[in-house]
Each structure stands twice: as structure tokens, then as C-alpha cells.
Write an enzyme that holds these catalytic residues in place. Structure first.
Site, PDB file in Angstrom:
ATOM      1  N   LYS A  10     -30.845  38.748  39.640  1.00  0.00           N
ATOM      2  CA  LYS A  10     -31.385  37.398  39.457  1.00  0.00           C
ATOM      3  C   LYS A  10     -32.046  36.947  40.746  1.00  0.00           C
ATOM      4  CE  LYS A  10     -28.384  35.172  42.269  1.00  0.00           C
ATOM      5  NZ  LYS A  10     -28.775  34.424  43.485  1.00  0.00           N
ATOM      6  N   PRO A  94     -30.308  46.115  45.409  1.00  0.00           N
ATOM      7  CA  PRO A  94     -29.784  46.189  46.783  1.00  0.00           C
ATOM      8  C   PRO A  94     -28.443  45.479  46.917  1.00  0.00           C
ATOM      9  CG  PRO A  94     -32.109  45.580  46.793  1.00  0.00           C
ATOM     10  CD  PRO A  94     -31.668  45.547  45.366  1.00  0.00           C
ATOM     11  N   ALA A  97     -27.502  41.270  48.893  1.00  0.00           N
ATOM     12  CA  ALA A  97     -28.909  40.924  49.074  1.00  0.00           C
ATOM     13  C   ALA A  97     -29.281  39.546  48.549  1.00  0.00           C
ATOM     14  CB  ALA A  97     -29.773  41.982  48.377  1.00  0.00           C
ATOM     15  N   GLY A  98     -28.343  38.816  47.934  1.00  0.00           N
ATOM     16  CA  GLY A  98     -28.678  37.528  47.339  1.00  0.00           C
ATOM     17  C   GLY A  98     -29.249  37.643  45.947  1.00  0.00           C
ATOM     18  N   ALA A 100     -27.295  38.882  43.241  1.00  0.00           N
ATOM     19  CA  ALA A 100     -26.171  38.883  42.283  1.00  0.00           C
ATOM     20  C   ALA A 100     -25.886  40.257  41.687  1.00  0.00           C
ATOM     21  CB  ALA A 100     -26.399  37.862  41.161  1.00  0.00           C
ATOM     22  N   GLY A 101     -26.103  41.306  42.460  1.00  0.00           N
ATOM     23  CA  GLY A 101     -25.839  42.652  41.953  1.00  0.00           C
ATOM     24  C   GLY A 101     -24.391  42.850  41.539  1.00  0.00           C
ATOM     25  N   GLY A 102     -23.457  42.491  42.417  1.00  0.00           N
ATOM     26  CA  GLY A 102     -22.041  42.647  42.094  1.00  0.00           C
ATOM     27  C   GLY A 102     -21.611  41.761  40.942  1.00  0.00           C
ATOM     28  N   SER A 103     -22.136  40.531  40.900  1.00  0.00           N
ATOM     29  CA  SER A 103     -21.806  39.608  39.817  1.00  0.00           C
ATOM     30  C   SER A 103     -22.341  40.117  38.485  1.00  0.00           C
ATOM     31  CB  SER A 103     -22.400  38.227  40.113  1.00  0.00           C
ATOM     32  OG  SER A 103     -21.815  37.660  41.264  1.00  0.00           O
ATOM     33  N   SER A 104     -23.552  40.650  38.501  1.00  0.00           N
ATOM     34  CA  SER A 104     -24.132  41.170  37.266  1.00  0.00           C
ATOM     35  C   SER A 104     -23.382  42.413  36.780  1.00  0.00           C
ATOM     36  CB  SER A 104     -25.613  41.488  37.472  1.00  0.00           C
ATOM     37  OG  SER A 104     -26.260  41.690  36.228  1.00  0.00           O
ATOM     38  N   ASP A 136     -21.526  33.434  40.401  1.00  0.00           N
ATOM     39  CA  ASP A 136     -22.728  33.845  39.660  1.00  0.00           C
ATOM     40  C   ASP A 136     -22.428  34.656  38.405  1.00  0.00           C
ATOM     41  OD1 ASP A 136     -24.422  32.604  41.464  1.00  0.00           O
ATOM     42  OD2 ASP A 136     -24.789  34.418  42.637  1.00  0.00           O
TER      43      ASP A 136
END
Length: 292
Positions: A10, A94, A97-98, A100-104, A136
């Protein structure tokens, strides 16, 4: 049996930090939208009462610090699941990175385990689980475009923004979201016009949307990562109509409606950073009917 889910990244079109809460978190008012850059989540049932995480990226924890692990653990506890699960995460987003990779990844794990274990969770059930993991994660359950309030867990779906290219540039550093929020002085910070952004998206006014891009956290992160300001300047120089840091950073995104400008922005930034991506905004997706 195997279940596969996409976990899209996101960006924040508008991020206002409103106040600090008694629980240590912050109240926010922000508009997020998903983009066509996704991790891949694969969930397999395995023997034993265990959770295994395998990630393709270094520096991603494969234990209880991982949000996908936490999602699986919450589901196992809530629904008394005796089976084990292996979660394979193929990273394209990445790390730190801001975006939301981990949240997604956690949200995709919730959706995947709902199918794998035939839990028949509703969208509201998934949101309640997501809120226990990270701010997130609730947004990432549905994706698309939404207004997020509270500490980010109260989600109000919105129409998609006008179609455009998104160029992402991540400098070769990572930042701690907690440290950025801790360093924020809310009274002296910049507060974007979130309501104006909502109206610009409703009217499909791309020019106004670009003018109203804003992020309360940007100045704080720039103090720690000055390269962000250089990247923003270079993006504008190469024709991006709107430029902003996403989340707590350090990734910067530039918006343009024109493929030729997208290519020029990418070429102009590859000398600054190794991680440069050109993607599209994801158009509105509706999973609500599937889970109600």
C-alpha cells in the site's frame, strides 16, 4: 492442501497523525490504497501443533516476531485448531519500507487460513483478528482504497483514485516506525487535508489529488534519512505530478498518468537507488461478498 494468497503493498495518499492515545499508540486519519506490487503467501497444513515460517528475504524474522506467524497463532488459539501450518512468504515488497509488507502478509495469512481450515470467518471476524496484530493489518484484509481512523483499525472503503503509474524508490536504509512516531511533535507537525483528498478522489480529480498529497511523518523521517528529500526533488525534476513518502518511510512514491514520464522518472532515479519499481494502482477489489 495448499492455499495461495497475494499480499499487495500500500501507499498513503494522506496520513495525518491526530493525537497520542493512552495506550501508547496514535490516533490517525489516513487514506491508503493498494498497488500492484505483491508478496506471495502459501499456506500448507502440516503435522503437529506448530507454525513454521519460511521467507525468501533475509532479515525477515521467521518466528513469533513475524506478523504472519502472529496471525496464524491467533487463529489457532481462537478456533482451537490442533493442526500445524507452514507459511511460505515470497517477498517482492521491500522490507521496513513504509509499504505495509509485513501487515499485508498477515492479512493474506488470515484470508488463506480461513480457506485452509474452512473457518467461515466473516469480514468483521477477520478485522477483529487483524486489529490485534498491527495498525495496517485491518486495511490490508480488504485492500483497495480506504479511510483508516482510530489507530488505523477502523476502515471505511472508498472509490479508487484515478488510474495512474506509481514509481517507488526505496533508499538503502530502513526505519523503525516506533522511533518515527516517538520523535514526532504533533503540535508542530504538518497536518494534511485528508477531507480534501477524499473529495479529490470522489471527483476523480488527479491534479487536485497530487496537490493534496501529505504525510505528517515525512519531516520527522527526513531528519533521519535526508536522502528522502533528494529523491523527492529528483522525482519532481523528472516530471512526477505528485510526490510523497509512504507511511513512516523511507520509500518515496511519485505519481504520473503518462508512461513516458514514468520511464523518465525511473531512469532518473536508478542512479540514486537500487530499489526502483514502476507499478499501477490496484483498482477496487471487493472481497466482502465472499465472506458475508
Amino acid at each position: 492442501m495448499k492455499v495461495i494468497e497475494k499480499a499487495p503493498a500500500k501507499i498513503n495518499l494522506s496520513l495525518d497523525v491526530v493525537s497520542k492515545r493512552d495506550d501508547g499508540f496514535h490516533n490517525v486519519n489516513m487514506i491508503m490504497t493498494t498497488i500492484d506490487l505483491s508478496d506471495r503467501i502459501e499456506c500448507y497444513e502440516i503435522e503437529g501443533d506448530q507454525i513454521k515460517i519460511k521467507s525468501s528475504a533475509p532479515y525477515v524474522p521467521e518466528d513469533e516476531r513475524n506478523f504472519a506467524y502472529q496471525a496464524a497463532q491467533l487463529i489457532k488459539e481462537k478456533y482451537n485448531i490442533p493442526s500445524g501450518v507452514e507459511i511460505v512468504i515470497t517477498k517482492n515488497i521491500p522490507v521496513a519500507a513504509g509499504l505495509a509488507g509485513g501487515s499485508s502478509d498477515a492479512a493474506a495469512t488470515i484470508r488463506a487460513l480461513n480457506q485452509l481450515w474452512n473457518l467461515e470467518m466473516t469480514y468483521r471476524d477477520m478485522l477483529n483478528l487483524a486489529a490485534k496484530i498491527g495498525s495496517d493489518v485491518a486495511f490490508c484484509i480488504q485492500g483497495g482504497t480506504a479511510l483508516a481512523t482510530g489507530r488505523g483499525e477502523i476502515i471505511t472503503p472508498m472509490d479508487s483514485p484515478p488510474a495512474c503509474w506509481v514509481v517507488l524508490v526505496k533508499p538503502p536504509v530502513s526505519v523503525s516506525t516506533a522511533e518515527i512516531y516517538q520523535a514526532l511533535n504533533i503540535e508542530n507537525a504538518t497536518h494534511p487535508n485528508v477531507e480534501g483528498m477524499q473529495e479529490a478522489i470522489k471527483q476523480q480529480n488527479f491534479e487536485q489529488m497530487c496537490l493534496l498529497l501529505g504525510n505528517t511523518l515525512e519531516d520527522v523521517t527526513i531528519e533521519k534519512v535526508p536522502e528522502i528529500a533528494q529523491i523527492k526533488m529528483q522525482m519532481k525534476k523528472n516530471g512526477a505530478e505528485g510526490v510523497l513518502m509512504s507511511g513512516s518511510g523511507p520509500t518515496v512514491f511519485g505519481l504520473t498518468r503518462y508512461e513516458s514520464r514514468m520511464q523518465r522518472i525511473c531512469n532518473g532515479l536508478k542512479g540514486f537507488c537500487r530499489e526502483v519499481y514502476a507499478v499501477r494502482l490496484r483498482q477496487k477489489i471487493d472481497i466482502l461478498s465472499k465472506y458475508e
